[in-house]
Scaffold this motif. Structure first.
Motif, PDB file in Angstrom:
ATOM      1  N   TYR A 143      33.049  -7.059 -51.344  1.00 21.01           N
ATOM      2  CA  TYR A 143      33.754  -5.879 -51.843  1.00 21.01           C
ATOM      3  C   TYR A 143      35.266  -6.052 -51.751  1.00 21.01           C
ATOM      4  O   TYR A 143      35.999  -5.616 -52.636  1.00 21.01           O
ATOM      5  CB  TYR A 143      33.334  -4.632 -51.063  1.00 21.01           C
ATOM      6  N   ASN A 144      35.739  -6.695 -50.686  1.00 20.39           N
ATOM      7  CA  ASN A 144      37.181  -6.952 -50.554  1.00 20.39           C
ATOM      8  C   ASN A 144      37.677  -7.848 -51.690  1.00 20.39           C
ATOM      9  O   ASN A 144      38.739  -7.599 -52.257  1.00 20.39           O
ATOM     10  CB  ASN A 144      37.500  -7.599 -49.208  1.00 20.39           C
ATOM     11  N   SER A 145      36.905  -8.884 -52.018  1.00 19.29           N
ATOM     12  CA  SER A 145      37.341  -9.782 -53.101  1.00 19.29           C
ATOM     13  C   SER A 145      37.323  -9.067 -54.449  1.00 19.29           C
ATOM     14  O   SER A 145      38.186  -9.305 -55.294  1.00 19.29           O
ATOM     15  CB  SER A 145      36.481 -11.052 -53.140  1.00 19.29           C
ATOM     16  N   ILE A 146      36.370  -8.170 -54.657  1.00 24.07           N
ATOM     17  CA  ILE A 146      36.326  -7.395 -55.911  1.00 24.07           C
ATOM     18  C   ILE A 146      37.544  -6.473 -55.978  1.00 24.07           C
ATOM     19  O   ILE A 146      38.188  -6.371 -57.027  1.00 24.07           O
ATOM     20  CB  ILE A 146      35.014  -6.585 -56.012  1.00 24.07           C
ATOM     21  N   ALA A 147      37.884  -5.807 -54.866  1.00 25.11           N
ATOM     22  CA  ALA A 147      39.027  -4.892 -54.852  1.00 25.11           C
ATOM     23  C   ALA A 147      40.338  -5.654 -55.079  1.00 25.11           C
ATOM     24  O   ALA A 147      41.238  -5.156 -55.767  1.00 25.11           O
ATOM     25  CB  ALA A 147      39.081  -4.128 -53.537  1.00 25.11           C
ATOM     26  N   ARG A 148      40.450  -6.868 -54.525  1.00 24.16           N
ATOM     27  CA  ARG A 148      41.686  -7.644 -54.682  1.00 24.16           C
ATOM     28  C   ARG A 148      41.861  -8.171 -56.107  1.00 24.16           C
ATOM     29  O   ARG A 148      42.970  -8.251 -56.617  1.00 24.16           O
ATOM     30  CB  ARG A 148      41.697  -8.813 -53.703  1.00 24.16           C
ATOM     31  N   SER A 149      40.741  -8.559 -56.743  1.00 19.37           N
ATOM     32  CA  SER A 149      40.841  -9.139 -58.089  1.00 19.37           C
ATOM     33  C   SER A 149      40.604  -8.113 -59.191  1.00 19.37           C
ATOM     34  O   SER A 149      41.056  -8.305 -60.320  1.00 19.37           O
ATOM     35  CB  SER A 149      39.835 -10.281 -58.241  1.00 19.37           C
ATOM     36  N   GLY A 150      39.867  -7.053 -58.895  1.00 18.69           N
ATOM     37  CA  GLY A 150      39.513  -6.067 -59.908  1.00 18.69           C
ATOM     38  C   GLY A 150      38.299  -6.481 -60.720  1.00 18.69           C
ATOM     39  O   GLY A 150      37.861  -5.761 -61.606  1.00 18.69           O
ATOM     40  N   ASN A 151      37.746  -7.667 -60.407  1.00 24.61           N
ATOM     41  CA  ASN A 151      36.611  -8.212 -61.159  1.00 24.61           C
ATOM     42  C   ASN A 151      35.440  -8.507 -60.235  1.00 24.61           C
ATOM     43  O   ASN A 151      35.628  -8.823 -59.058  1.00 24.61           O
ATOM     44  CB  ASN A 151      37.008  -9.520 -61.850  1.00 24.61           C
ATOM     45  N   LEU A 152      34.241  -8.435 -60.820  1.00 24.25           N
ATOM     46  CA  LEU A 152      33.054  -8.868 -60.098  1.00 24.25           C
ATOM     47  C   LEU A 152      33.091 -10.385 -59.960  1.00 24.25           C
ATOM     48  O   LEU A 152      33.808 -11.066 -60.701  1.00 24.25           O
ATOM     49  CB  LEU A 152      31.797  -8.456 -60.864  1.00 24.25           C
ATOM     50  N   PRO A 153      32.323 -10.961 -59.027  1.00 27.42           N
ATOM     51  CA  PRO A 153      32.279 -12.423 -58.915  1.00 27.42           C
ATOM     52  C   PRO A 153      31.834 -13.111 -60.215  1.00 27.42           C
ATOM     53  O   PRO A 153      32.178 -14.259 -60.458  1.00 27.42           O
ATOM     54  CB  PRO A 153      31.272 -12.664 -57.793  1.00 27.42           C
ATOM     55  N   SER A 154      31.121 -12.396 -61.074  1.00 28.79           N
ATOM     56  CA  SER A 154      30.698 -12.960 -62.354  1.00 28.79           C
ATOM     57  C   SER A 154      31.839 -12.999 -63.360  1.00 28.79           C
ATOM     58  O   SER A 154      31.728 -13.612 -64.420  1.00 28.79           O
ATOM     59  CB  SER A 154      29.539 -12.143 -62.934  1.00 28.79           C
ATOM     60  N   GLY A 155      32.955 -12.325 -63.058  1.00 30.03           N
ATOM     61  CA  GLY A 155      34.110 -12.291 -63.956  1.00 30.03           C
ATOM     62  C   GLY A 155      34.260 -10.983 -64.714  1.00 30.03           C
ATOM     63  O   GLY A 155      35.291 -10.750 -65.347  1.00 30.03           O
TER      64      GLY A 155
END
Length: 198
Positions: A143-155
């Motif tokens: 969830y932290n990585s999604i919040a930082r990038s704005g994208n899901l791991p799938s892109g």
């Protein structure tokens, strides 16, 4: 003169401390401390349970989508029947959830991935909490990585802007706003009933 002083001394009574009000003071102090003392009550683990299913049988889960975490009575951790440790759980959960069907040993997609936690009735409570924390921290890191990038791991784009962390994103939400991160990346954790040991 000496006789006069002796008479005065003998007529003078010894000083006494009045103790009749000491019991009242002690009683008032006791009441004060009873009223002002707060007693900490263990509230347990804060979890929101899903609503009860109308059907008796849970929906079937494909074998590859299920990651089994078992903690036995002596506190040993097994992940899919392989000896492991508490420290390895977080990475294993992230690998399982973020597989996107690439490795046949892990899940098809994040929405299909289920983490099953099962313990023994004699499992030490501290180990159980540590294992559950590691599973939840795996999702928190995602969830932290999604919040930082704005994208899901799938892109796929989920958020209109980026945030320092998932916690910062949550703080920016209004009460009526939906948590888009959690909705787009569900956390499927199944906590099975512990074995009774019989």
């Amino acid at each position: 003169m000496a006789g006069l002083l002796d008479k005065r001394r003998s007529k003078r009574e010894d000083a006494e401390t009045p103790t009749s009000s000491m019991a009242d003071i002690a009683f008032l102090l006791l009441i004060f401390f009873l009223v002002t003392t707060t007693i900490n009550v263990d509230t347990g683990i804060g979890m929101t349970l899903p609503p009860q299913l109308e059907q008796e049988e849970p929906p079937p889960v494909q074998e590859r989508n299920l990651l089994r975490v078992l903690v036995n009575a002596s506190g040993e951790v097994l992940i899919d029947d392989n000896m492991s440790s508490v420290n390895q759980i977080r990475e294993e959960v992230k690998t399982h959830v973020l597989n996107y069907g690439e490795n046949a040993d892990y899940s098809d997609s994040p929405s299909d991935a289920v983490i099953s936690l099962k313990t023994d009735a004699q499992t030490p409570y501290r180990i159980y909490i540590d294992v559950l924390d590691e599973i939840q921290m795996a999702y928190r890191e995602i969830y932290n990585s999604i919040a930082r990038s704005g994208n899901l791991p799938s892109g796929e784009s989920v958020l209109d802007e980026t945030y320092e962390s998932y916690e910062a994103y949550r703080e920016s939400l209004e009460p009526e706003d939906d948590d888009l991160v959690r909705e787009s990346f569900p956390r499927n954790i199944s906590i099975a009933e512990p074995d009774s040991g019989n």
